[in-house]
Write a protein that holds these residues in place. Structure first.
Motif, PDB file in Angstrom:
ATOM      1  N   GLY A  79       0.775  -0.957   0.015  1.00 36.02           N
ATOM      2  CA  GLY A  79      -0.265   0.073   0.066  1.00 36.02           C
ATOM      3  C   GLY A  79       0.941   1.286  -0.058  1.00 36.02           C
ATOM      4  O   GLY A  79       1.996   1.393  -0.712  1.00 36.02           O
ATOM      5  N   PRO A  80       0.512   2.323   0.876  1.00 35.74           N
ATOM      6  CA  PRO A  80       1.258   3.503   0.798  1.00 35.74           C
ATOM      7  C   PRO A  80       2.633   3.325   2.045  1.00 35.74           C
ATOM      8  O   PRO A  80       3.091   4.570   2.255  1.00 35.74           O
ATOM      9  CB  PRO A  80       0.225   4.431   1.337  1.00 35.74           C
ATOM     10  CG  PRO A  80      -0.582   3.709   2.411  1.00 35.74           C
ATOM     11  CD  PRO A  80      -0.586   2.488   1.769  1.00 35.74           C
TER      12      PRO A  80
ATOM     13  N   CYS B 222      15.242  -1.160   0.943  1.00 37.52           N
ATOM     14  CA  CYS B 222      13.746  -1.157   0.639  1.00 37.52           C
ATOM     15  C   CYS B 222      13.716  -1.454  -1.060  1.00 37.52           C
ATOM     16  O   CYS B 222      14.036  -0.842  -1.627  1.00 37.52           O
ATOM     17  CB  CYS B 222      13.212   0.256   0.495  1.00 37.52           C
ATOM     18  SG  CYS B 222      13.359   1.034   2.364  1.00 37.52           S
ATOM     19  N   VAL B 223      12.884  -2.776  -1.039  1.00 38.98           N
ATOM     20  CA  VAL B 223      12.931  -3.219  -2.396  1.00 38.98           C
ATOM     21  C   VAL B 223      11.668  -2.937  -3.065  1.00 38.98           C
ATOM     22  O   VAL B 223      10.461  -3.118  -2.401  1.00 38.98           O
ATOM     23  CB  VAL B 223      13.035  -4.922  -2.306  1.00 38.98           C
ATOM     24  CG1 VAL B 223      13.071  -5.445  -3.741  1.00 38.98           C
ATOM     25  CG2 VAL B 223      14.223  -5.308  -1.715  1.00 38.98           C
TER      26      VAL B 223
ATOM     27  N   HIS C  10       5.153   8.831  -3.132  1.00 40.61           N
ATOM     28  CA  HIS C  10       5.040   9.080  -1.619  1.00 40.61           C
ATOM     29  C   HIS C  10       5.737   7.859  -1.019  1.00 40.61           C
ATOM     30  O   HIS C  10       6.572   8.137   0.057  1.00 40.61           O
ATOM     31  CB  HIS C  10       3.586   8.611  -1.405  1.00 40.61           C
ATOM     32  CG  HIS C  10       3.241   8.171   0.033  1.00 40.61           C
ATOM     33  ND1 HIS C  10       2.932   9.246   0.750  1.00 40.61           N
ATOM     34  CD2 HIS C  10       2.981   6.857   0.798  1.00 40.61           C
ATOM     35  CE1 HIS C  10       2.737   8.784   1.977  1.00 40.61           C
ATOM     36  NE2 HIS C  10       2.799   7.181   2.017  1.00 40.61           N
ATOM     37  N   LEU C  11       5.990   6.840  -1.656  1.00 41.73           N
ATOM     38  CA  LEU C  11       7.002   5.648  -0.952  1.00 41.73           C
ATOM     39  C   LEU C  11       8.622   6.202  -1.025  1.00 41.73           C
ATOM     40  O   LEU C  11       9.172   5.823  -0.038  1.00 41.73           O
ATOM     41  CB  LEU C  11       6.823   4.297  -2.034  1.00 41.73           C
ATOM     42  CG  LEU C  11       5.622   3.681  -1.938  1.00 41.73           C
ATOM     43  CD1 LEU C  11       5.534   2.514  -2.893  1.00 41.73           C
ATOM     44  CD2 LEU C  11       5.542   3.152  -0.175  1.00 41.73           C
TER      45      LEU C  11
ATOM     46  N   LEU D 203       8.174   8.496 -12.811  1.00 38.08           N
ATOM     47  CA  LEU D 203       9.361   7.874 -12.261  1.00 38.08           C
ATOM     48  C   LEU D 203      10.390   8.923 -12.475  1.00 38.08           C
ATOM     49  O   LEU D 203      11.171   9.426 -11.359  1.00 38.08           O
ATOM     50  CB  LEU D 203       9.883   6.682 -13.046  1.00 38.08           C
ATOM     51  CG  LEU D 203      11.343   6.299 -12.725  1.00 38.08           C
ATOM     52  CD1 LEU D 203      10.954   5.518 -11.155  1.00 38.08           C
ATOM     53  CD2 LEU D 203      11.658   4.717 -13.257  1.00 38.08           C
ATOM     54  N   LEU D 204      10.753   9.760 -13.335  1.00 39.16           N
ATOM     55  CA  LEU D 204      11.791  10.861 -13.508  1.00 39.16           C
ATOM     56  C   LEU D 204      11.362  11.874 -12.525  1.00 39.16           C
ATOM     57  O   LEU D 204      12.309  12.437 -11.979  1.00 39.16           O
ATOM     58  CB  LEU D 204      11.609  11.439 -14.898  1.00 39.16           C
ATOM     59  CG  LEU D 204      11.916  10.340 -16.011  1.00 39.16           C
ATOM     60  CD1 LEU D 204      12.082  11.070 -17.303  1.00 39.16           C
ATOM     61  CD2 LEU D 204      13.365   9.880 -15.851  1.00 39.16           C
ATOM     62  N   ASN D 205      10.228  12.329 -12.389  1.00 40.37           N
ATOM     63  CA  ASN D 205       9.720  13.216 -11.334  1.00 40.37           C
ATOM     64  C   ASN D 205      10.024  12.988  -9.942  1.00 40.37           C
ATOM     65  O   ASN D 205      10.336  13.538  -9.140  1.00 40.37           O
ATOM     66  CB  ASN D 205       8.225  13.760 -11.574  1.00 40.37           C
ATOM     67  CG  ASN D 205       8.136  14.534 -12.955  1.00 40.37           C
ATOM     68  OD1 ASN D 205       8.886  15.436 -13.265  1.00 40.37           O
ATOM     69  ND2 ASN D 205       6.928  14.329 -13.238  1.00 40.37           N
ATOM     70  N   ALA D 206       9.900  11.628  -9.835  1.00 41.02           N
ATOM     71  CA  ALA D 206       9.702  10.914  -8.432  1.00 41.02           C
ATOM     72  C   ALA D 206      11.344  11.129  -8.098  1.00 41.02           C
ATOM     73  O   ALA D 206      11.820  11.079  -6.734  1.00 41.02           O
ATOM     74  CB  ALA D 206       9.182   9.795  -8.224  1.00 41.02           C
ATOM     75  N   LEU D 207      11.947  10.811  -8.980  1.00 38.02           N
ATOM     76  CA  LEU D 207      13.760  10.498  -8.836  1.00 38.02           C
ATOM     77  C   LEU D 207      14.484  12.141  -8.488  1.00 38.02           C
ATOM     78  O   LEU D 207      15.030  12.266  -7.544  1.00 38.02           O
ATOM     79  CB  LEU D 207      14.268  10.097 -10.158  1.00 38.02           C
ATOM     80  CG  LEU D 207      13.989   8.464 -10.180  1.00 38.02           C
ATOM     81  CD1 LEU D 207      14.850   8.129 -11.465  1.00 38.02           C
ATOM     82  CD2 LEU D 207      14.266   7.707  -8.853  1.00 38.02           C
ATOM     83  N   ASP D 208      13.959  13.086  -9.560  1.00 34.45           N
ATOM     84  CA  ASP D 208      14.622  14.327  -8.977  1.00 34.45           C
ATOM     85  C   ASP D 208      13.606  15.588  -9.475  1.00 34.45           C
ATOM     86  O   ASP D 208      14.027  16.734  -9.726  1.00 34.45           O
ATOM     87  CB  ASP D 208      15.571  14.638  -9.780  1.00 34.45           C
ATOM     88  CG  ASP D 208      15.457  14.538 -11.572  1.00 34.45           C
ATOM     89  OD1 ASP D 208      14.629  14.394 -11.848  1.00 34.45           O
ATOM     90  OD2 ASP D 208      16.445  15.151 -12.066  1.00 34.45           O
ATOM     91  N   GLY D 209      12.336  15.473  -9.238  1.00 34.59           N
ATOM     92  CA  GLY D 209      11.071  16.437  -9.616  1.00 34.59           C
ATOM     93  C   GLY D 209      11.509  17.481  -8.346  1.00 34.59           C
ATOM     94  O   GLY D 209      12.271  17.223  -7.344  1.00 34.59           O
ATOM     95  N   VAL D 210      10.507  18.569  -8.355  1.00 35.42           N
ATOM     96  CA  VAL D 210      10.436  19.634  -7.417  1.00 35.42           C
ATOM     97  C   VAL D 210       9.810  18.854  -6.038  1.00 35.42           C
ATOM     98  O   VAL D 210      10.325  19.335  -5.017  1.00 35.42           O
ATOM     99  CB  VAL D 210       9.239  20.399  -7.918  1.00 35.42           C
ATOM    100  CG1 VAL D 210       9.056  21.660  -6.690  1.00 35.42           C
ATOM    101  CG2 VAL D 210       9.567  21.309  -9.115  1.00 35.42           C
TER     102      VAL D 210
END
Length: 420
Positions: free
Chosen positions: A173-174, A252-253, A268-269, A312-319
């Motif tokens: 989940g979250p 964390c896998v 979120h994760l 994925l790109l935003n989660a890696l280095d987005g705002v």
């Protein structure tokens, strides 16, 4: 008849007197009960301190375990059964006894503390697939430090059980949940990589961990990305496991191909990952391939999940991406990855974990057969090359495990490296 005569007649009436008396008693009881309630509320507010811990809080299980082992000796228990598989494959069962729902009491540093464990039958915690619960501690006094000490002792007790081990987390989940029991730490030198590869990675990640202010002073996001690529079975995942143990980090896998994974959930994760942990994205090529390749083959590059490449790109280095984060990606086919995914800033260090070199073959032989002469290790590497030029560490280990007590049989069966 005047008013005084009416009052006199009512006073002389026994039924009226009895009714008035009952009314007075009832009124007095009601006032007394209300006063007692107000007094108890005021007493609890000013002379008692209460701590409520919900089941969604990280310290919830720590507290229950501490209460069971260090606090109350209650005979009313609940059991949590779990299974553990050792490195040798043996499965053992573990029973954890915790206080059952209800009231319990224990004595701690001069304080009597009441424990109330409540289970809400009408509320369900979908994240944990269990009814919503709370544990409430109540004690006399106004010192909050008593609860701080209890929570700290519970945390230390939980960490002691994990000392010398690596905790694996998986996404449910979250949130992140521990997966199985903490694993015994694997020594870093037990994974034999080519010369200087392990040293370069270890030096870079140690420098990153030890210098957060350097990044902050220069306005650089405090996060680091690593990509290990190369053929399967060459030690990518094993090295990350050993590296986490050496750094005293958890892992964390996260499976990017999971059907329920969306852009928002991924972000979120990555934000709520446990402190001092490595986030491992394994086989990232199975979820995303290069846009050039996908356009040629007419295959959607976002995979089977609701996760998109842009997400994925935003989660890696987005705002909104998280700080103080270490991410490792692994892939067997680096050429399938979109260039935007592995550009600097998202992936800072790239290392190829290739087929075994002569150095690795000799080191593996010496590790498994330490009593053998060094010359035999050189003979082994030379002989192995004549049978197979592309040898993975997994193949070599499989051969050594099959003939672990007799190195002569290794040489006699060295041609079997091809089929392993």
């Amino acid at each position: 008849m005047g008013l005084s005569d009416i009052i006199s007649s009512l006073q002389g009436n026994p039924y009226f007197g009895a009714g008035f008396g009952l009314f007075g008693l009832g009124m007095t009881a009601a006032v007394g009960r209300k006063a007692l309630q107000v007094g108890m509320i005021a007493f609890r507010r000013h002379f008692m301190i209460t701590l409520e811990v919900p089941s969604r809080d990280k310290s919830y299980q720590w507290l229950l375990q501490w209460i069971s082992e260090k606090g109350t000796k209650t005979q009313h228990l609940s059991v949590e059964t779990s299974f553990h598989q050792s490195n040798a494959g043996k499965i053992s069962t573990k029973y954890d006894f915790i206080p059952s729902p209800g009231s319990h009491f224990f004595f701690y540093k001069g304080h009597y503390i009441r424990v109330e464990r409540n289970r809400e039958k009408q509320m369900f915690d979908f994240n944990k697939s269990a009814p919503f619960e709370t544990v409430t501690l109540t004690a006399l006094g106004r010192d909050r430090g008593i609860y701080f000490n209890i929570l700290e002792e519970a945390r230390h007790m939980a960490l002691q059980k994990q000392e010398g081990r690596t905790v694996m987390y998986t996404a449910v989940g979250p949130e992140w949940r521990p997966f199985g029991y903490p694993r015994r730490k694997r020594p870093l030198n037990s994974v034999v990589l080519d010369k200087q590869v392990s040293d370069r990675i270890m030096k870079d990640i140690t420098e990153f961990i030890d210098n957060p202010t350097w990044y902050m002073d220069r306005g650089i996001p405090y996060r680091r990305g690593y990509l290990l690529h190369g053929p399967p079975g060459c030690g990518k995942s094993s090295y990350i496991n050993a590296l986490a143990g050496s750094l005293d980090y958890s892992i964390c896998v996260l499976n990017l191909s999971e059907r329920g994974l969306s852009d928002d959930r991924l972000n979120h994760l990555l934000t709520v990952a446990p402190e001092q942990s490595i986030i491992l994205l394994e086989d990232v090529d199975s979820a995303f391939v290069s846009r050039e390749i996908s356009s040629e083959n007419s295959v959607a590059y976002q995979g089977m999940s609701r996760l998109t490449l842009s997400g994925l790109l935003n989660a890696l280095d987005g705002v909104a991406s998280a700080e103080a984060r270490i991410i490792f990606m692994t892939t067997n086919y680096v050429d399938r990855l979109d260039p935007a995914l592995i550009r600097p800033g998202r992936i800072d260090v790239k290392e190829k974990i290739d087929y075994a070199t002569d150095y690795q073959l000799q080191q593996m032989f010496t590790r498994f057969y330490p009593s053998e002469a060094p010359e035999r290790a050189q003979v082994f590497s030379h002989t192995a090359r004549t049978h197979n030029t592309n040898i993975s560490l997994a193949q070599v280990q499989g051969l050594f495990l099959k003939f672990k007590s007799d190195p002569d049989l290794v040489f006699q069966n060295i041609d079997k490296l091809k089929s392993m």
